[in-house]
Design a protein around this motif. Sequence first.
Motif, PDB file in Angstrom:
ATOM      1  N   LEU A  85       0.832  -1.198   0.000  1.00  0.00           N
ATOM      2  CA  LEU A  85       0.000   0.000   0.000  1.00  0.00           C
ATOM      3  C   LEU A  85       0.875   1.260   0.000  1.00  0.00           C
ATOM      4  N   ASN A 111      -7.638   0.678   9.928  1.00  0.00           N
ATOM      5  CA  ASN A 111      -7.767   1.937   9.203  1.00  0.00           C
ATOM      6  C   ASN A 111      -8.302   1.698   7.797  1.00  0.00           C
ATOM      7  N   ASN A 132      -8.882   1.920   4.040  1.00  0.00           N
ATOM      8  CA  ASN A 132      -8.020   2.294   2.922  1.00  0.00           C
ATOM      9  C   ASN A 132      -8.716   1.855   1.648  1.00  0.00           C
TER      10      ASN A 132
END
Length: 297
Positions: free
Chosen positions: A83, A105, A107
Amino acid sequence: MANSSPMFLLRTSFFHAFTITTTKPFSNSIISPFKPHQFHIKSTKMERSEITAEIEVGKSGKKKIFVSGATGKTGKRIVEQLLAKGFAVKAGVRDAEKAKTIFPNLNQDLQIVKADVTEGSEKLAEAIGDDSDAVVCATGFQYSWDLLAPWKVDYYGTVNLVEACRKLGVTKFVLVSSILVNGAAMGQLLNPAYVFLNAFGLVLVAKLQAEQYIRKSGINYTIIRPGGLKNDPPNGNVVMEPEDTLSEGSISRDQVAEVAVEALLQPQSSYKVVEIVARTEAPKKSFEELFSSIKER
């Protein structure tokens, strides 16, 4: 109740210390033209195809990588580094709820999909999908009293992934394996790490068989054999050697993840087996230099 005896802790600690999964990677990559078959062990040497094709970038403008074993200690790092490098990632996991706690989180470039390598190539092909450009295998069996677990995961599971790639025409496969998988041929039968790991269902033998299957499959591969895996931050520079060279040494999982990601970026990584450890006295080299120093097989 958890076993906290000194012998158990010693065995577990030692086990984790040694655990272990071209043609240009994304341009003009080789696609195997043969009709895929069931994964069962029967396999013959496949010739690399002369047929080439450009991989189209998806709508997001990013190449998508399927990572098997994405919630493992090494797999998680591979996902994070992919990522960070600007890839989109499809994280193959057995437990989606667990994955959401590991990757809390949100993404937009991360997709979590259920994928159990032991369930066969058909289901894996569905999970990988026709939008994945490459597959990274960072799976490893979970310690248990099931002595067949290494074969179910580290051998058959890897074979299933390879067959899924062949069905879909995925043109790059990166496997995180382990040093000493070929310890018998290296004269390392009495090496404590070789003896210890193979006490758990002959896991190194299972990994070696998986490697051999990949090498006969016709797919563009990079097999990475790290030394003892450490959760600590990197300490020292990466040392890369040809297969059946290293019999000791350790390396941070962060560095293993970095090598796996670079294997997707460096054309020099194609059709190679590399062994890696970290050493404080080693000079720092670029990954182009490191992969170029290993001969293609």
